[in-house]
Structure formats: structure tokens, C-alpha cells
Scaffold this motif. Structure first.
Motif, PDB file in Angstrom:
ATOM      1  N   ARG A   1       0.820  -1.207   0.000  1.00 38.00           N
ATOM      2  CA  ARG A   1       0.000   0.000   0.000  1.00 38.00           C
ATOM      3  C   ARG A   1       0.855   1.257   0.000  1.00 38.00           C
ATOM      4  O   ARG A   1       0.449   2.310  -0.468  1.00 38.00           O
TER       5      ARG A   1
ATOM      6  N   SER B   1       1.366  -6.978  -1.991  1.00 39.29           N
ATOM      7  CA  SER B   1       0.563  -7.322  -0.810  1.00 39.29           C
ATOM      8  C   SER B   1      -0.909  -7.293  -1.219  1.00 39.29           C
ATOM      9  O   SER B   1      -1.264  -6.766  -2.281  1.00 39.29           O
ATOM     10  N   ARG B   2      -1.747  -7.825  -0.365  1.00 39.56           N
ATOM     11  CA  ARG B   2      -3.184  -7.810  -0.675  1.00 39.56           C
ATOM     12  C   ARG B   2      -3.722  -6.378  -0.711  1.00 39.56           C
ATOM     13  O   ARG B   2      -4.592  -6.072  -1.530  1.00 39.56           O
TER      14      ARG B   2
ATOM     15  N   GLN C   1      -0.510 -11.343  -5.973  1.00 37.84           N
ATOM     16  CA  GLN C   1      -0.601 -11.314  -4.497  1.00 37.84           C
ATOM     17  C   GLN C   1       0.217 -12.419  -3.833  1.00 37.84           C
ATOM     18  O   GLN C   1       0.075 -13.596  -4.134  1.00 37.84           O
ATOM     19  N   VAL C   2       1.048 -12.001  -2.907  1.00 39.30           N
ATOM     20  CA  VAL C   2       1.860 -12.937  -2.122  1.00 39.30           C
ATOM     21  C   VAL C   2       1.227 -13.052  -0.741  1.00 39.30           C
ATOM     22  O   VAL C   2       0.878 -12.042  -0.134  1.00 39.30           O
ATOM     23  N   GLY C   3       1.089 -14.267  -0.257  1.00 42.60           N
ATOM     24  CA  GLY C   3       0.574 -14.421   1.106  1.00 42.60           C
ATOM     25  C   GLY C   3      -0.377 -15.571   1.262  1.00 42.60           C
ATOM     26  O   GLY C   3      -0.528 -16.401   0.364  1.00 42.60           O
ATOM     27  N   GLN C   4      -1.030 -15.560   2.411  1.00 43.28           N
ATOM     28  CA  GLN C   4      -1.918 -16.655   2.798  1.00 43.28           C
ATOM     29  C   GLN C   4      -2.979 -16.945   1.747  1.00 43.28           C
ATOM     30  O   GLN C   4      -3.289 -18.092   1.468  1.00 43.28           O
ATOM     31  N   THR C   5      -3.543 -15.895   1.176  1.00 44.83           N
ATOM     32  CA  THR C   5      -4.587 -16.102   0.167  1.00 44.83           C
ATOM     33  C   THR C   5      -4.072 -15.764  -1.231  1.00 44.83           C
ATOM     34  O   THR C   5      -4.852 -15.519  -2.143  1.00 44.83           O
TER      35      THR C   5
ATOM     36  N   GLY D   1       7.320  -0.838   1.014  1.00 45.94           N
ATOM     37  CA  GLY D   1       6.068  -0.258   1.505  1.00 45.94           C
ATOM     38  C   GLY D   1       5.066  -1.306   1.927  1.00 45.94           C
ATOM     39  O   GLY D   1       3.864  -1.167   1.698  1.00 45.94           O
TER      40      GLY D   1
ATOM     41  N   SER E   1       3.825  -3.574   5.293  1.00 49.95           N
ATOM     42  CA  SER E   1       3.976  -3.534   6.757  1.00 49.95           C
ATOM     43  C   SER E   1       4.460  -4.859   7.332  1.00 49.95           C
ATOM     44  O   SER E   1       5.147  -4.883   8.350  1.00 49.95           O
TER      45      SER E   1
ATOM     46  N   GLN F   1      -0.533 -12.409   7.461  1.00 48.08           N
ATOM     47  CA  GLN F   1      -1.029 -13.080   6.247  1.00 48.08           C
ATOM     48  C   GLN F   1      -0.084 -12.864   5.070  1.00 48.08           C
ATOM     49  O   GLN F   1      -0.036 -13.672   4.156  1.00 48.08           O
ATOM     50  N   HIS F   2       0.654 -11.753   5.067  1.00 45.53           N
ATOM     51  CA  HIS F   2       1.646 -11.545   3.998  1.00 45.53           C
ATOM     52  C   HIS F   2       2.874 -12.414   4.265  1.00 45.53           C
ATOM     53  O   HIS F   2       3.369 -13.109   3.369  1.00 45.53           O
TER      54      HIS F   2
ATOM     55  N   ASN G   1      10.878   0.533   4.444  1.00 44.81           N
ATOM     56  CA  ASN G   1       9.623   1.029   5.008  1.00 44.81           C
ATOM     57  C   ASN G   1       9.934   2.274   5.835  1.00 44.81           C
ATOM     58  O   ASN G   1      10.967   2.328   6.504  1.00 44.81           O
ATOM     59  N   LYS G   2       9.045   3.253   5.798  1.00 50.83           N
ATOM     60  CA  LYS G   2       9.351   4.488   6.534  1.00 50.83           C
ATOM     61  C   LYS G   2       9.019   4.381   8.019  1.00 50.83           C
ATOM     62  O   LYS G   2       9.402   5.249   8.799  1.00 50.83           O
TER      63      LYS G   2
ATOM     64  N   ASP H   1      11.872   6.670   3.194  1.00 50.28           N
ATOM     65  CA  ASP H   1      10.830   6.817   2.169  1.00 50.28           C
ATOM     66  C   ASP H   1      11.282   6.040   0.928  1.00 50.28           C
ATOM     67  O   ASP H   1      12.331   6.332   0.345  1.00 50.28           O
ATOM     68  N   LEU H   2      10.470   5.069   0.531  1.00 43.77           N
ATOM     69  CA  LEU H   2      10.884   4.214  -0.593  1.00 43.77           C
ATOM     70  C   LEU H   2      11.077   5.012  -1.874  1.00 43.77           C
ATOM     71  O   LEU H   2      11.880   4.625  -2.741  1.00 43.77           O
TER      72      LEU H   2
HETATM   73  P1  FAD Z   1      -0.240  -1.677   5.110  1.00 40.66           P
HETATM   74  O1  FAD Z   1      -0.400  -2.633   6.233  1.00 40.66           O
HETATM   75  O2  FAD Z   1      -1.164  -0.508   5.041  1.00 40.66           O
HETATM   76  O3  FAD Z   1       1.269  -1.187   5.108  1.00 40.66           O
HETATM   77  C1  FAD Z   1       1.739  -0.214   4.241  1.00 40.66           C
HETATM   78  C2  FAD Z   1       3.163   0.060   4.701  1.00 40.66           C
HETATM   79  O4  FAD Z   1       3.771   0.977   3.808  1.00 40.66           O
HETATM   80  C3  FAD Z   1       3.261   0.686   6.091  1.00 40.66           C
HETATM   81  O5  FAD Z   1       4.098  -0.130   6.911  1.00 40.66           O
HETATM   82  C4  FAD Z   1       3.871   2.057   5.861  1.00 40.66           C
HETATM   83  O6  FAD Z   1       4.767   2.444   6.894  1.00 40.66           O
HETATM   84  C5  FAD Z   1       4.601   1.818   4.565  1.00 40.66           C
HETATM   85  N1  FAD Z   1       4.781   3.036   3.766  1.00 40.66           N
HETATM   86  C6  FAD Z   1       3.858   3.970   3.409  1.00 40.66           C
HETATM   87  N2  FAD Z   1       4.403   4.889   2.631  1.00 40.66           N
HETATM   88  C7  FAD Z   1       5.723   4.591   2.508  1.00 40.66           C
HETATM   89  C8  FAD Z   1       6.811   5.193   1.837  1.00 40.66           C
HETATM   90  N3  FAD Z   1       6.656   6.291   1.096  1.00 40.66           N
HETATM   91  N4  FAD Z   1       8.028   4.606   1.951  1.00 40.66           N
HETATM   92  C9  FAD Z   1       8.214   3.498   2.679  1.00 40.66           C
HETATM   93  N5  FAD Z   1       7.208   2.875   3.330  1.00 40.66           N
HETATM   94  C10 FAD Z   1       5.976   3.415   3.245  1.00 40.66           C
HETATM   95  N6  FAD Z   1      -2.211  -9.723   2.849  1.00 40.66           N
HETATM   96  C11 FAD Z   1      -1.297 -10.103   1.949  1.00 40.66           C
HETATM   97  O7  FAD Z   1      -0.361  -9.363   1.642  1.00 40.66           O
HETATM   98  N7  FAD Z   1      -1.407 -11.341   1.350  1.00 40.66           N
HETATM   99  C12 FAD Z   1      -2.416 -12.200   1.634  1.00 40.66           C
HETATM  100  O8  FAD Z   1      -2.476 -13.282   1.056  1.00 40.66           O
HETATM  101  C13 FAD Z   1      -3.384 -11.819   2.594  1.00 40.66           C
HETATM  102  N8  FAD Z   1      -4.398 -12.650   2.949  1.00 40.66           N
HETATM  103  C14 FAD Z   1      -5.263 -12.268   3.935  1.00 40.66           C
HETATM  104  C15 FAD Z   1      -6.244 -13.167   4.357  1.00 40.66           C
HETATM  105  C16 FAD Z   1      -7.117 -12.811   5.348  1.00 40.66           C
HETATM  106  C17 FAD Z   1      -8.138 -13.792   5.809  1.00 40.66           C
HETATM  107  C18 FAD Z   1      -7.020 -11.532   5.949  1.00 40.66           C
HETATM  108  C19 FAD Z   1      -7.954 -11.134   7.046  1.00 40.66           C
HETATM  109  C20 FAD Z   1      -6.069 -10.631   5.530  1.00 40.66           C
HETATM  110  C21 FAD Z   1      -5.175 -10.990   4.503  1.00 40.66           C
HETATM  111  N9  FAD Z   1      -4.203 -10.102   4.061  1.00 40.66           N
HETATM  112  C22 FAD Z   1      -3.262 -10.531   3.178  1.00 40.66           C
HETATM  113  C23 FAD Z   1      -4.186  -8.685   4.460  1.00 40.66           C
HETATM  114  C24 FAD Z   1      -3.181  -8.353   5.542  1.00 40.66           C
HETATM  115  O9  FAD Z   1      -3.771  -8.560   6.813  1.00 40.66           O
HETATM  116  C25 FAD Z   1      -2.746  -6.879   5.448  1.00 40.66           C
HETATM  117  O10 FAD Z   1      -3.888  -6.064   5.492  1.00 40.66           O
HETATM  118  C26 FAD Z   1      -1.975  -6.556   4.166  1.00 40.66           C
HETATM  119  O11 FAD Z   1      -0.928  -7.469   3.989  1.00 40.66           O
HETATM  120  C27 FAD Z   1      -1.409  -5.138   4.299  1.00 40.66           C
HETATM  121  O12 FAD Z   1      -0.766  -4.786   3.113  1.00 40.66           O
HETATM  122  P2  FAD Z   1       0.374  -3.678   3.135  1.00 40.66           P
HETATM  123  O13 FAD Z   1       1.468  -4.106   4.009  1.00 40.66           O
HETATM  124  O14 FAD Z   1       0.683  -3.348   1.719  1.00 40.66           O
HETATM  125  O15 FAD Z   1      -0.424  -2.428   3.703  1.00 40.66           O
END
Ligand code: FAD
Length: 321
Positions: free
Chosen positions: A209, A234-235, A248-252, A265, A267, A271-272, A286-287, A304-305
Motif C-alpha cells: 500500500r 501485498s493484498r 498477491q503474495v501471502g496466505q490467500t 512499503g 507492513s 497473512q503476507h 519502510n518508513k 521513504d521508498l
Molecule cells: P499496510 O499494512 O497498510 O502497510 C503499508 C506500509 O507501507 C506501512 O508499513 C507504511 O509504513 C509503509 N509506507 C507507506 N508509505 C511509505 C513510503 N513512502 N516509503 C516506505 N514505506 C511506506 N495480505 C497479503 O499481503 N497477502 C495475503 O495473502 C493476505 N491474505 C489475507 C487473508 C485474510 C483472511 C485476511 C484477514 C487478511 C489478509 N491479508 C493478506 C491482508 C493483511 O492482513 C494486510 O492487510 C496486508 O498485507 C497489508 O498490506 P500492506 O502491508 O501493503 O499495507
């Protein structure tokens, strides 16, 4: 024909073009760790030489049959009757999972899925699993018969030496006559990218994200191309529409076990992690210094990526030059 007492039967997937799938090398490498690799291939006799080059001591070649999966399970069943192996190894690919499940049900064997390694103890072959997002390592063994084990693609480093004088035999397959889905037409998808496929890739660069938009996700692809890596996500990135679900990489999503995993970027939600924690080297940018991804990262950059990644790409390009 006689087979070694410690034979390990290895079912090798083939690609639509009729070659051995990439997983063949690690399956035979894993088999060599615990016994004598005996390969089963469904297809052309020419595949036998390829299997031997990857360590198959014996190759049983079955003629392709009509329908999906059932001819492969028939071949594996006939081979197992002949070989009486200590274990059966199959790739944890889509086809492999189906073949392994059907074979285990048909032969009433114990099935251990998504193993990341195998070993042998006094009682037989043991499968090693990484579960709950990589938080626990679990060993699984069966109490009866030969275990059927599917191996996660990219998880086994061991490789077997080439066998110069393999025994190649045409396998007499007893057709079970079970119903099989048939393919009425095949359309080759146009591969518009030269990037490696995510499943089984040696290097993966994933974005989360934190990328912020579909356009900005191009930075993930740029780093991936510089490294010769596959692209993952990520999801949250998939749900936001930056990339299709196939990434998508992860559990699902897809489980990967590359040599190098770069998380941009992301977290590091459990699940990831479930889909990438067995990567050999994990790099996270990650920031947020408290992001959970840093708990499993071998190398981490807090920043900042959008500032760090272009510098990384420039440094890698300079090194190449
Ligand atoms: P976030 O958690 O929002 O993290 C974004 C990160 O980006 C933050 O750490 C932030 O600090 C960082 N960031 C923001 N801007 C910058 C920047 N400019 N520079 C550097 N860093 C920055 N997730 C998966 O990935 N794969 C799955 O298969 C999966 N299956 C799931 C199954 C179930 C049943 C459930 C409930 C959830 C599942 N999820 C899965 C979702 C998972 O729980 C998380 O919501 C998801 O992985 C979060 O994605 P993210 O890390 O991209 O987003």
C-alpha cells in the motif's frame, strides 16, 4: 525390474509445451537427500534424458492419456505398485496438488502438503513445513505406508548430480477408467513480459500500500527489472487495484520461497509473511521503523521508498556498468 530399497518416487510436472517444469530440479534434489530418485514422467521419451540430467537414477515414462489429472494419477499409481517407494514427492503446483491429493486418496496414503524440506529418520521420510506465517516449523511423518509429500516451489536448494547411465523404462499404465475433465481447446496466453514468473522465482520484488497508486507501482517493476526479479504485491496493493490478484503474495495468494525477497512499503502482516517468510534473504524498505516486516528482514532500510529505491536502482545500474 528391481529398484533400490530406498527409492523415492518423484512425479515430474511438464509444461504445456511438453518440457519438464522448473520444479523438476528441486524435486529430484530433495529426493536425493532421502534416497534414490526414481522419476515418473508423462510424455515423451526425450524427457528421460532431462530427468537424468537432474539426478533421476531411473525414469519411468508413461504415454500421455486423455483428460486432466487422471492419466497422471494412473501413471503414478502404476509406478508406485512397481517401485514400492519410501516416499512420493510431487510439486506443490496446481497440477501437482491435484495429482498428489487424488493419488493419496486412491492409495490411502498419508499426504503432507506444502513442505519446505524433507529428511529421513529411523522410521522413514519426514516432511518439514513452515506454518502460521512462518512462525513455527513443523515436522510431519506418516504412521503407515509411504508419505505423499508436495514440495513448495523454490524451497529446496539441494540439487542432485546428473546421472550418466539412467535406466529408462516405458511404464505400463493400468487405466483406472475414472472420469476425467477434458480440455476441448487451448489458447496460448501471450506473454508480454520477460520477467520471471512469480511462483518459483529466485528473486521477488513486492510492493504494498505504501506505493500509493498504480502509476507509482511502476517503481517496484523498475527495481524488479534491474534485479531480474519477479513482481509481487501485498493484498492491500491488489485490493487498491495497483496490480492484478495474480501478483498477491501471502496466505490467500502465492507462496514464494526465493533467494531474495524485497518488500517495498509493506507492513508485514502475518497473512503476507505466510507467503514469503521462507525466503532466504529478506530486504525491507519502510518508513515506519516499527513495521513488523523488520522483525523478519535480514536487511532493512527505514526511509521513504521513493527516495531510497531510485538510489538503489542507480547503484545497481552503476555496478552492472
Ligand atoms: P499496510 O499494512 O497498510 O502497510 C503499508 C506500509 O507501507 C506501512 O508499513 C507504511 O509504513 C509503509 N509506507 C507507506 N508509505 C511509505 C513510503 N513512502 N516509503 C516506505 N514505506 C511506506 N495480505 C497479503 O499481503 N497477502 C495475503 O495473502 C493476505 N491474505 C489475507 C487473508 C485474510 C483472511 C485476511 C484477514 C487478511 C489478509 N491479508 C493478506 C491482508 C493483511 O492482513 C494486510 O492487510 C496486508 O498485507 C497489508 O498490506 P500492506 O502491508 O501493503 O499495507
Amino acid at each position: 525390474m528391481t529398484f533400490a530399497d530406498d527409492s523415492i518416487l518423484v512425479f515430474l510436472d511438464t509444461t504445456p509445451s511438453g518440457a519438464l517444469a522448473k520444479s523438476a530440479a528441486e524435486l529430484l534434489g530433495a529426493a536425493k537427500l532421502v534416497g534414490t530418485p526414481v522419476a515418473v514422467v508423462v510424455g515423451d521419451e526425450k524427457l528421460a534424458a532431462d530427468a537424468a540430467a537432474l539426478g533421476a537414477v531411473t525414469v519411468l515414462v508413461a504415454a500421455p492419456g486423455e483428460g486432466l489429472s487422471v492419466p497422471a494419477v494412473d501413471a503414478l499409481t502404476s509406478a508406485a505398485d512397481e517401485v514400492r517407494p519410501d516416499a512420493v514427492l510431487v510439486s506443490h503446483s496446481i497440477e501437482g496438488r491435484e495429482v498428489a491429493g487424488r493419488f493419496a486418496a486412491r492409495t490411502r496414503s498419508g499426504l503432507a502438503v506444502d513442505a519446505v524440506g524433507v529428511s529421513r529418520d529411523a522410521e522413514g521420510v519426514v516432511a518439514h513445513h513452515s506454518v502460521y506465517g512462518g512462525a513455527y516449523n513443523v515436522d510431519a511423518a506418516v504412521t503407515w505406508g509411504a508419505p505423499v509429500i508436495t514440495i513448495r516451489q523454490g524451497s529446496v536448494d539441494a540439487r542432485a548430480d546428473a546421472v550418466a547411465d539412467p535406466t529408462v523404462e516405458t511404464l505400463e499404465v493400468r487405466a483406472s477408467g475414472r472420469k476425467a475433465a477434458t480440455v476441448s481447446s487451448v489458447e496460448q496466453a501471450v506473454v508480454s513480459s520477460t520477467r520471471p514468473e512469480l511462483r518459483g522465482a529466485a528473486k521477488v520484488v513486492s510492493g504494498g500500500r505504501g506505493l500509493g497508486s498504480e502509476e507509482k507501482f511502476a517503481l517496484v517493476e523498475e527495481l524488479a527489472d534491474t534485479l531480474g526479479a519477479a513482481v509481487g504485491a501485498s493484498r492491500a496493493a491488489v485490493d487498491a487495484g495497483y496490480v492484478p490478484y495474480a501478483y498477491q503474495v501471502g496466505q490467500t495468494g502465492v507462496s514464494v520461497a526465493p533467494q531474495l525477497y524485497v518488500a517495498l512499503g509493506i507492513s508485514g502482516a502475518i497473512q503476507h509473511k505466510a507467503g514469503m517468510q521462507t525466503a532466504k534473504t529478506i530486504v525491507a524498505i519502510n518508513k515506519d521503523a516499527d513495521a513488523p516486516i523488520f522483525e523478519i528482514a535480514d536487511f532493512g532500510v527505514v526511509g521513504d521508498l521513493f527516495q531510497v529505491v531510485p538510489q538503489l536502482i542507480a547503484a545497481l545500474e552503476a555496478k552492472k556498468a
